[in-house]
Design a protein around this motif. Structure first.
Motif, PDB file in Angstrom:
ATOM      1  N   GLY A  24      20.123  60.779  84.789  1.00 29.31           N
ATOM      2  CA  GLY A  24      20.324  61.965  83.963  1.00 29.31           C
ATOM      3  C   GLY A  24      21.543  61.832  83.078  1.00 29.31           C
ATOM      4  N   LYS A  25      22.616  61.279  83.628  1.00 27.49           N
ATOM      5  CA  LYS A  25      23.831  61.077  82.831  1.00 27.49           C
ATOM      6  C   LYS A  25      23.587  60.067  81.715  1.00 27.49           C
ATOM      7  CE  LYS A  25      26.925  62.252  86.615  1.00 27.49           C
ATOM      8  NZ  LYS A  25      27.891  61.741  87.584  1.00 27.49           N
ATOM      9  N   THR A  26      22.839  59.012  82.023  1.00 28.23           N
ATOM     10  CA  THR A  26      22.506  58.010  81.015  1.00 28.23           C
ATOM     11  C   THR A  26      21.647  58.622  79.915  1.00 28.23           C
ATOM     12  OG1 THR A  26      22.608  56.260  82.667  1.00 28.23           O
ATOM     13  CG2 THR A  26      21.424  55.760  80.627  1.00 28.23           C
ATOM     14  N   LEU A  27      20.683  59.446  80.313  1.00 29.29           N
ATOM     15  CA  LEU A  27      19.825  60.113  79.340  1.00 29.29           C
ATOM     16  C   LEU A  27      20.630  61.051  78.445  1.00 29.29           C
ATOM     17  CD1 LEU A  27      16.936  60.657  78.351  1.00 29.29           C
ATOM     18  CD2 LEU A  27      16.790  62.455  80.064  1.00 29.29           C
ATOM     19  N   LYS A  28      21.580  61.755  79.025  1.00 27.19           N
ATOM     20  CA  LYS A  28      22.411  62.669  78.248  1.00 27.19           C
ATOM     21  C   LYS A  28      23.271  61.899  77.238  1.00 27.19           C
ATOM     22  CE  LYS A  28      25.514  66.581  78.801  1.00 27.19           C
ATOM     23  NZ  LYS A  28      26.190  67.462  79.735  1.00 27.19           N
ATOM     24  N   ARG A  29      23.845  60.778  77.674  1.00 28.65           N
ATOM     25  CA  ARG A  29      24.643  59.948  76.763  1.00 28.65           C
ATOM     26  C   ARG A  29      23.781  59.386  75.637  1.00 28.65           C
ATOM     27  NH1 ARG A  29      27.432  58.190  81.233  1.00 28.65           N
ATOM     28  NH2 ARG A  29      25.966  56.520  81.585  1.00 28.65           N
ATOM     29  N   ALA A  30      22.592  58.911  75.988  1.00 30.42           N
ATOM     30  CA  ALA A  30      21.693  58.327  74.983  1.00 30.42           C
ATOM     31  C   ALA A  30      21.259  59.375  73.964  1.00 30.42           C
ATOM     32  CB  ALA A  30      20.472  57.713  75.665  1.00 30.42           C
ATOM     33  N   ALA A  36      24.053  61.692  67.127  1.00 30.54           N
ATOM     34  CA  ALA A  36      25.151  61.302  66.239  1.00 30.54           C
ATOM     35  C   ALA A  36      24.680  60.297  65.191  1.00 30.54           C
ATOM     36  CB  ALA A  36      26.301  60.707  67.057  1.00 30.54           C
ATOM     37  N   THR A  37      23.810  59.390  65.592  1.00 32.27           N
ATOM     38  CA  THR A  37      23.275  58.398  64.657  1.00 32.27           C
ATOM     39  C   THR A  37      22.426  59.078  63.591  1.00 32.27           C
ATOM     40  OG1 THR A  37      23.285  56.717  66.384  1.00 32.27           O
ATOM     41  CG2 THR A  37      21.895  56.293  64.473  1.00 32.27           C
ATOM     42  N   ALA A  38      21.582  60.006  64.006  1.00 33.48           N
ATOM     43  CA  ALA A  38      20.730  60.726  63.051  1.00 33.48           C
ATOM     44  C   ALA A  38      21.581  61.540  62.083  1.00 33.48           C
ATOM     45  CB  ALA A  38      19.754  61.630  63.794  1.00 33.48           C
TER      46      ALA A  38
END
Length: 78
Positions: A24-30, A36-38
Protein backbone atom coordinates in the motif's frame (compact mmCIF):
# COMPACT_ATOMS: atom_id res chain seq x y z
CA UNK A 1 -30.02 -0.30 3.96
CA UNK A 2 -28.05 -1.02 7.12
CA UNK A 3 -26.39 -3.96 5.41
CA UNK A 4 -25.07 -1.67 2.64
CA UNK A 5 -23.67 0.80 5.18
CA UNK A 6 -21.95 -1.97 7.13
CA UNK A 7 -20.50 -3.40 3.92
CA UNK A 8 -19.23 0.03 2.88
CA UNK A 9 -17.64 0.61 6.30
CA UNK A 10 -15.97 -2.78 6.12
CA UNK A 11 -14.56 -1.92 2.69
CA UNK A 12 -13.16 1.39 3.95
CA UNK A 13 -11.52 -0.36 6.90
CA UNK A 14 -9.95 -2.91 4.55
CA UNK A 15 -8.63 -0.13 2.31
CA UNK A 16 -7.08 1.68 5.29
CA UNK A 17 -5.49 -1.56 6.47
CA UNK A 18 -4.08 -2.21 2.99
CA UNK A 19 -2.56 1.26 2.79
CA UNK A 20 -0.58 0.54 5.96
CA UNK A 21 1.13 -2.48 4.34
CA UNK A 22 4.34 -2.21 2.32
CA UNK A 23 2.41 -2.77 -0.91
CA UNK A 24 0.00 0.00 0.00
CA UNK A 25 2.82 2.40 0.81
CA UNK A 26 4.52 1.56 -2.49
CA UNK A 27 1.27 2.12 -4.35
CA UNK A 28 0.77 5.47 -2.64
CA UNK A 29 4.31 6.58 -3.55
CA UNK A 30 3.88 5.43 -7.15
CA UNK A 31 0.60 7.29 -7.52
CA UNK A 32 2.23 10.44 -6.13
CA UNK A 33 5.10 10.16 -8.61
CA UNK A 34 2.67 9.53 -11.49
CA UNK A 35 0.63 12.59 -10.51
CA UNK A 36 3.70 14.79 -10.27
CA UNK A 37 4.94 13.55 -13.65
CA UNK A 38 1.58 14.23 -15.30
CA UNK A 39 1.48 17.71 -13.78
CA UNK A 40 5.01 18.52 -14.94
CA UNK A 41 4.27 17.29 -18.48
CA UNK A 42 1.07 19.35 -18.67
CA UNK A 43 2.84 22.42 -17.32
CA UNK A 44 5.70 22.07 -19.80
CA UNK A 45 3.22 21.65 -22.66
CA UNK A 46 1.37 24.81 -21.66
CA UNK A 47 4.57 26.83 -21.40
CA UNK A 48 5.75 25.52 -24.76
CA UNK A 49 2.47 26.34 -26.48
CA UNK A 50 2.39 29.86 -25.07
CA UNK A 51 6.02 30.44 -26.06
CA UNK A 52 5.46 29.28 -29.64
CA UNK A 53 2.25 31.30 -29.92
CA UNK A 54 3.94 34.45 -28.58
CA UNK A 55 6.70 34.01 -31.17
CA UNK A 56 4.04 33.74 -33.88
CA UNK A 57 2.37 36.89 -32.58
CA UNK A 58 5.68 38.74 -32.70
CA UNK A 59 6.03 37.68 -36.35
CA UNK A 60 2.76 39.44 -37.06
CA UNK A 61 0.05 36.81 -37.29
CA UNK A 62 -3.56 37.74 -36.66
CA UNK A 63 -4.54 36.91 -33.03
CA UNK A 64 -7.79 35.34 -34.26
CA UNK A 65 -5.96 32.97 -36.66
CA UNK A 66 -7.13 29.48 -35.68
CA UNK A 67 -4.46 27.71 -37.75
CA UNK A 68 -1.71 29.58 -35.94
CA UNK A 69 -3.11 28.53 -32.57
CA UNK A 70 -3.29 24.90 -33.68
CA UNK A 71 0.24 24.98 -35.05
CA UNK A 72 1.44 26.38 -31.72
CA UNK A 73 -0.26 23.48 -29.93
CA UNK A 74 1.17 20.94 -32.36
CA UNK A 75 4.74 22.19 -32.04
CA UNK A 76 4.62 22.56 -28.27
CA UNK A 77 4.85 18.83 -27.54
CA UNK A 78 7.84 18.40 -25.21
Amino acid sequence: MEHAKAKKAKGKAAAKAFMKTEQGKTLKRASGIAGATAFAYTNNFGIGASDVYSELLEQGIDPSDFDAKMSALATAVP
